[in-house]
Design a protein around this motif. Sequence first.
Motif, PDB file in Angstrom:
ATOM      1  N   ASN A   1       0.923   4.204  -2.754  1.00 31.19           N
ATOM      2  CA  ASN A   1       0.700   5.609  -2.390  1.00 31.19           C
ATOM      3  C   ASN A   1       1.855   6.505  -2.845  1.00 31.19           C
ATOM      4  O   ASN A   1       1.648   7.665  -3.224  1.00 31.19           O
ATOM      5  CB  ASN A   1       0.517   5.738  -0.879  1.00 31.19           C
ATOM      6  CG  ASN A   1      -0.846   5.237  -0.427  1.00 31.19           C
ATOM      7  OD1 ASN A   1      -1.802   5.256  -1.196  1.00 31.19           O
ATOM      8  ND2 ASN A   1      -0.930   4.768   0.802  1.00 31.19           N
TER       9      ASN A   1
ATOM     10  N   LYS B   1       1.332   7.021  -6.517  1.00 33.11           N
ATOM     11  CA  LYS B   1       0.172   7.892  -6.697  1.00 33.11           C
ATOM     12  C   LYS B   1       0.520   9.334  -6.373  1.00 33.11           C
ATOM     13  O   LYS B   1       0.170  10.271  -7.108  1.00 33.11           O
ATOM     14  CB  LYS B   1      -0.980   7.420  -5.812  1.00 33.11           C
ATOM     15  CG  LYS B   1      -2.241   8.265  -5.932  1.00 33.11           C
ATOM     16  CD  LYS B   1      -3.314   7.732  -4.992  1.00 33.11           C
ATOM     17  CE  LYS B   1      -4.554   8.629  -5.038  1.00 33.11           C
ATOM     18  NZ  LYS B   1      -5.594   8.154  -4.086  1.00 33.11           N
ATOM     19  N   GLY B   2       1.232   9.525  -5.255  1.00 28.09           N
ATOM     20  CA  GLY B   2       1.628  10.877  -4.848  1.00 28.09           C
ATOM     21  C   GLY B   2       2.598  11.492  -5.822  1.00 28.09           C
ATOM     22  O   GLY B   2       2.531  12.673  -6.141  1.00 28.09           O
TER      23      GLY B   2
ATOM     24  N   LEU C   1       0.828  -1.206   0.000  1.00 24.78           N
ATOM     25  CA  LEU C   1       0.000   0.000   0.000  1.00 24.78           C
ATOM     26  C   LEU C   1       0.866   1.262   0.000  1.00 24.78           C
ATOM     27  O   LEU C   1       0.558   2.244  -0.690  1.00 24.78           O
ATOM     28  CB  LEU C   1      -0.927   0.004   1.217  1.00 24.78           C
ATOM     29  CG  LEU C   1      -2.056  -1.036   1.203  1.00 24.78           C
ATOM     30  CD1 LEU C   1      -2.788  -1.034   2.544  1.00 24.78           C
ATOM     31  CD2 LEU C   1      -3.035  -0.752   0.063  1.00 24.78           C
ATOM     32  N   THR C   2       1.956   1.232   0.770  1.00 24.64           N
ATOM     33  CA  THR C   2       2.867   2.378   0.810  1.00 24.64           C
ATOM     34  C   THR C   2       3.488   2.624  -0.559  1.00 24.64           C
ATOM     35  O   THR C   2       3.593   3.769  -1.010  1.00 24.64           O
ATOM     36  CB  THR C   2       3.985   2.142   1.848  1.00 24.64           C
ATOM     37  OG1 THR C   2       3.400   1.958   3.142  1.00 24.64           O
ATOM     38  CG2 THR C   2       4.937   3.332   1.903  1.00 24.64           C
TER      39      THR C   2
END
Length: 402
Positions: free
Chosen positions: A146, A149-150, A142-143
């Motif tokens: 993210n 995505k960021g 998940l990290t």
Amino acid sequence: MDVPAHVWVLTVVGIIAMLAYDFFFHTRKAHVPSLREATLWSSLYVGIAVLFGLGVLVLGGATAGGEYFAGYITEKALSVDNLFVFLIIMSSFRVPREDQQKVLLFGIVFALIARTVFIFIGAALINQFAWVFYFFGLILLLTAGNMLKGEVGEEDAHEDQNIMVKLARKLIHTSEEYDGDKLFTHVDGKRVLTPMLLVMVAIGGTDILFALDSIPAIFGLTQSTYIVFTATAFSLLGLRQLFFLIEGLLERLIYLSYGLAAILAFIGVKLILHALHENNVPFINDGEHVKVVEISTALSLSVIIGILVVTVAASLLSKRGRAKTAIGNARRHVRDYLDLDYTADVAERERIFGLLMKEGQQIRALGPKYRAMARDETSLMEQIDEARRQHDELVVKPARGE
């Protein structure tokens, strides 16, 4: 890897001694570290970490040594990424240049304490519950998602969007000005907090968020609590000096987040494979072990080094990266030069102005496509013109006797 109690004690004492030396002989007196000082001490701390790893390799064997170096390199890379946020926090709060060392040292000490707590909690959970490997693996996947995505959606996110900066400003009311590196000062006869406390809170809170990512990552490479602790500690030692050494290059590492996302995803997959191999969760394969291929320590170390080499090289060779670095550094340096409270050191102000002019030359040398990136920064160009005007008034004309 069984480690006697006296080795633990000697290791902890040694780490505390290095932190104490750093405080009493380097950061206690406010000053701006020279490039030579930053290079020397960064190299020394990396050398100590490598020598310690060689000791683990000799005394603990090839597997333990490989796990240490894989963990150290991963944590060091994550720590460099953390420097981006430290830079954002100190820029946002306009921390005087001379006092940034103490802020960074506080961040390192707090990070070490926070991560040590998470390490022992993680070790206790792993010893009691095999399903924790699934949980850690999911966190890392998940990290990684993210981070990608960021990077795509918020590439040019403004510094004030940092959540810890916002929370600190909202919850703590302070004086308008700094009073050196003091946490308290007196305004109109009243004792009040200084903005330095805000900076400490923001960095401390950010360190806790960093620990939530970094600890599962290193437990994916080794389950030895001693190796996890030492690799984490040595990755943090020397981070203060490294900040001043590579500060100008931070924004140039435009692909580092992609590389770190790939590393975290790789370790997440490794953790889930290990969890399947050790499985005792009833609803997975009826609680029986699953026959899967496990990733060796040697392969993990090779993949981590390979990803970092490729992403750093790509960042440094990219023209877009050079342009973005020059523009980002110019934005920061022109703001620092125009801020009279940023530093009282005349030589430091001249150094900042020199860097600003050098960055302008770099932008012009990159060609029209990348010069257009700078021209789009209207306020930046106006600020650079103002910096030139001030420098001319304060330095050039008096030198000519005008």
